[in-house]
Design an enzyme around this catalytic site. Structure first.
Site, PDB file in Angstrom:
ATOM      1  N   ASP A  67     -33.156  41.577  55.412  1.00 58.14           N
ATOM      2  CA  ASP A  67     -32.193  40.627  55.968  1.00 58.14           C
ATOM      3  C   ASP A  67     -32.751  39.206  55.990  1.00 58.14           C
ATOM      4  O   ASP A  67     -33.930  38.984  55.733  1.00 58.14           O
ATOM      5  CB  ASP A  67     -31.756  41.063  57.380  1.00 58.14           C
ATOM      6  CG  ASP A  67     -32.929  41.504  58.261  1.00 58.14           C
ATOM      7  OD1 ASP A  67     -34.078  41.177  57.925  1.00 58.14           O
ATOM      8  OD2 ASP A  67     -32.682  42.169  59.281  1.00 58.14           O
ATOM      9  N   ASN A 135     -30.936  47.188  70.777  1.00 56.97           N
ATOM     10  CA  ASN A 135     -29.562  47.728  70.848  1.00 56.97           C
ATOM     11  C   ASN A 135     -29.291  48.758  69.740  1.00 56.97           C
ATOM     12  O   ASN A 135     -28.145  49.109  69.490  1.00 56.97           O
ATOM     13  CB  ASN A 135     -28.532  46.585  70.773  1.00 56.97           C
ATOM     14  CG  ASN A 135     -28.601  45.823  69.454  1.00 56.97           C
ATOM     15  OD1 ASN A 135     -29.394  46.153  68.573  1.00 56.97           O
ATOM     16  ND2 ASN A 135     -27.767  44.799  69.316  1.00 56.97           N
ATOM     17  N   HIS A 137     -29.927  48.352  66.504  1.00 59.27           N
ATOM     18  CA  HIS A 137     -29.620  47.834  65.166  1.00 59.27           C
ATOM     19  C   HIS A 137     -30.763  48.115  64.193  1.00 59.27           C
ATOM     20  O   HIS A 137     -31.919  48.220  64.592  1.00 59.27           O
ATOM     21  CB  HIS A 137     -29.232  46.352  65.189  1.00 59.27           C
ATOM     22  CG  HIS A 137     -30.337  45.361  65.382  1.00 59.27           C
ATOM     23  ND1 HIS A 137     -30.254  44.301  66.259  1.00 59.27           N
ATOM     24  CD2 HIS A 137     -31.556  45.240  64.788  1.00 59.27           C
ATOM     25  CE1 HIS A 137     -31.360  43.589  66.190  1.00 59.27           C
ATOM     26  NE2 HIS A 137     -32.165  44.137  65.313  1.00 59.27           N
ATOM     27  N   GLU A 142     -25.495  45.415  63.449  1.00 59.30           N
ATOM     28  CA  GLU A 142     -25.322  45.486  64.900  1.00 59.30           C
ATOM     29  C   GLU A 142     -24.418  46.662  65.267  1.00 59.30           C
ATOM     30  O   GLU A 142     -23.713  47.208  64.406  1.00 59.30           O
ATOM     31  CB  GLU A 142     -24.694  44.173  65.387  1.00 59.30           C
ATOM     32  CG  GLU A 142     -25.544  42.933  65.113  1.00 59.30           C
ATOM     33  CD  GLU A 142     -26.712  42.774  66.096  1.00 59.30           C
ATOM     34  OE1 GLU A 142     -27.216  43.784  66.628  1.00 59.30           O
ATOM     35  OE2 GLU A 142     -27.121  41.625  66.310  1.00 59.30           O
TER      36      GLU A 142
HETATM   37  C1  GLP Z   1     -34.763  41.760  64.044  1.00 56.93           C
HETATM   38  C2  GLP Z   1     -34.698  42.202  62.580  1.00 56.93           C
HETATM   39  C3  GLP Z   1     -34.802  43.694  62.458  1.00 56.93           C
HETATM   40  C4  GLP Z   1     -35.936  44.186  63.316  1.00 56.93           C
HETATM   41  C5  GLP Z   1     -35.602  43.974  64.766  1.00 56.93           C
HETATM   42  C6  GLP Z   1     -36.681  44.438  65.717  1.00 56.93           C
HETATM   43  O1  GLP Z   1     -33.537  41.472  64.605  1.00 56.93           O
HETATM   44  N1  GLP Z   1     -33.549  41.750  61.884  1.00 56.93           N
HETATM   45  O2  GLP Z   1     -34.971  44.034  61.091  1.00 56.93           O
HETATM   46  O3  GLP Z   1     -36.150  45.569  63.092  1.00 56.93           O
HETATM   47  O4  GLP Z   1     -35.391  42.596  64.964  1.00 56.93           O
HETATM   48  O5  GLP Z   1     -37.716  43.497  65.777  1.00 56.93           O
HETATM   49  P1  GLP Z   1     -39.111  43.773  66.419  1.00 56.93           P
HETATM   50  O6  GLP Z   1     -39.791  44.714  65.505  1.00 56.93           O
HETATM   51  O7  GLP Z   1     -39.776  42.416  66.438  1.00 56.93           O
HETATM   52  O8  GLP Z   1     -38.876  44.303  67.764  1.00 56.93           O
END
Ligand code: GLP
Length: 256
Positions: A67, A135, A137, A142
């Site tokens: 992303d 959440n 995702h 989302e």
């Molecule tokens: C972001 C990214 C996701 C990631 C998520 C969790 O929003 N778009 O791909 O998995 O956050 O992030 P973290 O690993 O820093 O908790």
């Protein structure tokens, strides 16, 4: 879905790295699906150590990031392009041209997203690395995202913007939209390794593993994938009913 629970984030990183290294050992020109966020950093660091020691060569591998924010210049330090270059491409000594990130600054975002989807479909992904949002995702899919979605522009939830505000001067500076591979895109990967660390992820992990298949927890769609492993630390696994089965394969335990 296999669930592996390990005592420390360092062990989680090593275990996730081992999954990825095994795929590359079998196929040196493997295509990696790459996640940003804190969760996979330990795995990338562990892989970088193997590369430095000469045990792993990713010079023939390629990658597709999950992303990207909409509206950030690719050179912006917060862009996922920059994050992937810094945490993956450079330390793993991958060819920069072989590591793609969705274009969140394209004049025609929809066309760029479609082209990205086609490129992924053509090359296939051998192993997809994932984190999970608090959440539920995955990527920026989302809650409410349909399971068949492809790469597209999405609006970020308030919770995700708040979670990611730590990288920006203020909440108002967090982009409102992103381009993300869809759930359908992610599901086409041959193998998936999802990393989750910390208590903040425990509820999302529980819903993903033990909850019903539901668009309310996008990661629950991974229950339908034939070769997914979740690598968790104890805090992230704390709400799993069967968390007592430390380090064991919960899927095979369930079948027993
Ligand atoms: C972001 C990214 C996701 C990631 C998520 C969790 O929003 N778009 O791909 O998995 O956050 O992030 P973290 O690993 O820093 O908790």
């Amino acid at each position: 879905m296999r669930v592996v629970v390990l005592p420390t984030p360092a062990e989680v990183g090593e275990a996730a790295a081992a999954e990825i290294a095994a795929v590359v050992a079998e196929r040196p020109d493997a295509v990696l699906g790459l996640a940003t966020g804190d969760s996979p950093l330990g795995a990338y660091t562990a892989l970088a150590r193997r590369v430095e020691r000469g045990e792993l060569d990713l010079s023939r591998a390629s990658g597709f990031a999950l992303d990207e924010y909409v509206g950030l210049d690719p050179a912006d330090p917060r862009s996922y392009r920059t994050v992937i270059d810094r945490t993956v491409t450079a330390p793993l000594r991958m060819r920069p041209a072989a590591v793609r990130v969705p274009d969140g600054a394209a004049a025609d975002l929809a066309a760029a997203a479609e082209e990205y989807e086609r490129a992924i479909e053509e090359s296939g992904v051998d192993i997809q690395v994932l984190g999970i949002g608090a959440n539920g995702h995955i990527g920026f899919n989302e809650p409410g995202s349909a399971f068949a979605t492809h790469t597209r522009v999405v609006e970020l939830s308030e919770r995700t913007r708040r979670d990611n505000a730590r990288f920006f001067p203020a909440l108002a500076d967090v982009p409102t939209h992103a381009v993300t591979q869809g759930l359908g895109t992610i599901l086409r990967a041959r193998r998936i390794v999802l990393v989750a660390l910390g208590e903040r992820k425990a509820e999302a992990v529980r819903a993903a593993v033990e909850g019903p298949l539901s668009v309310e927890c996008p990661a629950s769609v991974l229950q339908t994938h034939p070769d997914t492993v979740l690598v968790l630390d104890e805090a992230a696994a704390a709400r799993l009913d069967r968390a007592g089965l430390q380090s064991r394969d919960l899927a095979s335990a369930a079948q027993a």
